[in-house]
Motif scaffolding. Structure first.
Motif, PDB file in Angstrom:
ATOM      1  N   ARG A  89       0.861  -1.318  -0.005  1.00  0.00           N
ATOM      2  CA  ARG A  89      -0.019   0.026   0.076  1.00  0.00           C
ATOM      3  C   ARG A  89       0.891   1.144   0.065  1.00  0.00           C
ATOM      4  N   ARG A  90       2.143   1.287   0.779  1.00  0.00           N
ATOM      5  CA  ARG A  90       2.868   2.503   0.829  1.00  0.00           C
ATOM      6  C   ARG A  90       3.304   2.749  -0.274  1.00  0.00           C
ATOM      7  N   GLU A  91       3.854   1.465  -1.178  1.00  0.00           N
ATOM      8  CA  GLU A  91       4.628   1.550  -2.467  1.00  0.00           C
ATOM      9  C   GLU A  91       3.446   2.176  -3.446  1.00  0.00           C
ATOM     10  N   GLN A  92       2.146   1.776  -3.432  1.00  0.00           N
ATOM     11  CA  GLN A  92       1.090   2.323  -4.293  1.00  0.00           C
ATOM     12  C   GLN A  92       1.106   3.852  -4.032  1.00  0.00           C
ATOM     13  N   LEU A  93       0.992   4.178  -2.615  1.00  0.00           N
ATOM     14  CA  LEU A  93       0.758   5.272  -2.251  1.00  0.00           C
ATOM     15  C   LEU A  93       1.920   6.345  -3.006  1.00  0.00           C
ATOM     16  N   GLU A  94       3.067   5.870  -2.950  1.00  0.00           N
ATOM     17  CA  GLU A  94       4.134   6.635  -3.662  1.00  0.00           C
ATOM     18  C   GLU A  94       4.104   6.850  -4.960  1.00  0.00           C
ATOM     19  N   TRP A  99       2.613   9.951  -9.418  1.00  0.00           N
ATOM     20  CA  TRP A  99       1.888  10.481 -10.586  1.00  0.00           C
ATOM     21  C   TRP A  99       1.300  11.754 -10.703  1.00  0.00           C
ATOM     22  N   ARG A 100       0.623  12.030  -9.369  1.00  0.00           N
ATOM     23  CA  ARG A 100      -0.025  13.505  -9.224  1.00  0.00           C
ATOM     24  C   ARG A 100       0.809  14.519  -9.420  1.00  0.00           C
ATOM     25  N   ASP A 101       2.175  14.476  -9.076  1.00  0.00           N
ATOM     26  CA  ASP A 101       3.196  15.265  -9.243  1.00  0.00           C
ATOM     27  C   ASP A 101       3.550  15.402 -10.791  1.00  0.00           C
ATOM     28  N   SER A 102       3.407  14.340 -11.616  1.00  0.00           N
ATOM     29  CA  SER A 102       3.663  14.365 -12.957  1.00  0.00           C
ATOM     30  C   SER A 102       2.539  15.339 -13.483  1.00  0.00           C
ATOM     31  N   LEU A 103       1.452  14.835 -13.154  1.00  0.00           N
ATOM     32  CA  LEU A 103       0.174  15.618 -13.748  1.00  0.00           C
ATOM     33  C   LEU A 103       0.360  16.812 -13.535  1.00  0.00           C
TER      34      LEU A 103
END
Length: 248
Positions: A89-94, A99-103
């Protein structure tokens, strides 16, 4: 023999949450069963109060276990699986945050590109940071294509040598044009008629749209209304004509 120490309430709660308030031996759940905290490696055999050595057990299972050392590794396997799940879960959150930062980066590139395209309509002028802030807001409501189309329409009204007031008017008309373009065709034409009236005569802003809407509802063709707006001499004459049409 190890000295038994009381398990802190905060630790008990963390164990209960980890085990979903379920006995790890028989599956009984609270509130149907009274739950205790049990030591996997008994205190009498050197076990401590670390969470990894604790699990949830109902009263019956805890009493039946007594101080026997568990040889079954099911509880440890369960905790290991839970830790692996938490890590996943932690890795997916990261990954989601990355992804959000890239967007966000792509959005800023789009803001810069939109501003650069708008600048092409006003050579020698630039869209400053305040202007880009407006562009950023527009892009949340309208597509890049809609904004560019609106800029082309706004450009048609720019004089050959625009001053700063002309440029400001051009810039801030872009989102207004976007909004109008999303309206049904009839509503767009009515706003076009209102624009003609505004440029030619005094207009009562509170009444003009309703007067035109009522006249059109009564049967007046929108294109005839536009032609009339181009030739009417004053507001009083226009209002009287619209009221006459609406009242039959």
């Amino acid at each position: 023999m190890s000295k038994r120490e009381a398990i802190r309430k905060s630790v008990r709660f963390e164990v209960f949450k980890r085990d979903n308030f379920t006995c790890q031996y028989c599956g009984a759940k609270a509130p149907d069963a009274i739950l205790h905290i049990d030591h996997i490696n008994p205190v009498s055999k050197g076990g401590d109060n670390e969470i990894i050595n604790l699990l949830t057990a109902c009263v019956a299972c805890n009493a039946g276990k007594s101080d026997r050392l568990l040889t079954d590794t099911a509880s440890l396997d369960k905790q290991r699986a839970q830790l692996e799940e938490l890590n996943e879960r932690r890795e997916q959150l990261e990954m989601m945050l990355a992804w959000r930062d890239s967007l966000a980066g792509l959005n800023e590139e789009l803001v810069d590109e939109t501003a650069a395209r708008i600048e092409q309509f006003i050579p020698g002028n630039t869209v400053n940071e305040a202007g880009k802030s407006n562009v950023r807001k527009w892009l949340k409501k309208y597509s890049f294509e809609e904004i560019m189309c609106a800029a082309e329409i706004a450009d048609e009204k720019l004089p050959p040598s625009p001053d700063q007031e002309d440029i400001q008017s051009f810039f801030f008309s872009i989102p207004k044009i976007c909004a109008v373009k999303r309206l049904p065709e009839a509503a767009q034409r009515l706003r076009y008629a209102r624009g003609i009236l505004r440029n030619r005569i005094y207009v009562n802003e509170k009444q003009v749209m309703k007067l035109m809407q009522d006249a059109v509802a009564a049967g007046l063709d929108v294109e005839e209304l536009i032609d009339y707006a181009k030739e009417v001499r004053n507001w009083t004459e226009f209002r009287a004509e619209m009221e006459a049409v609406a009242n039959g």
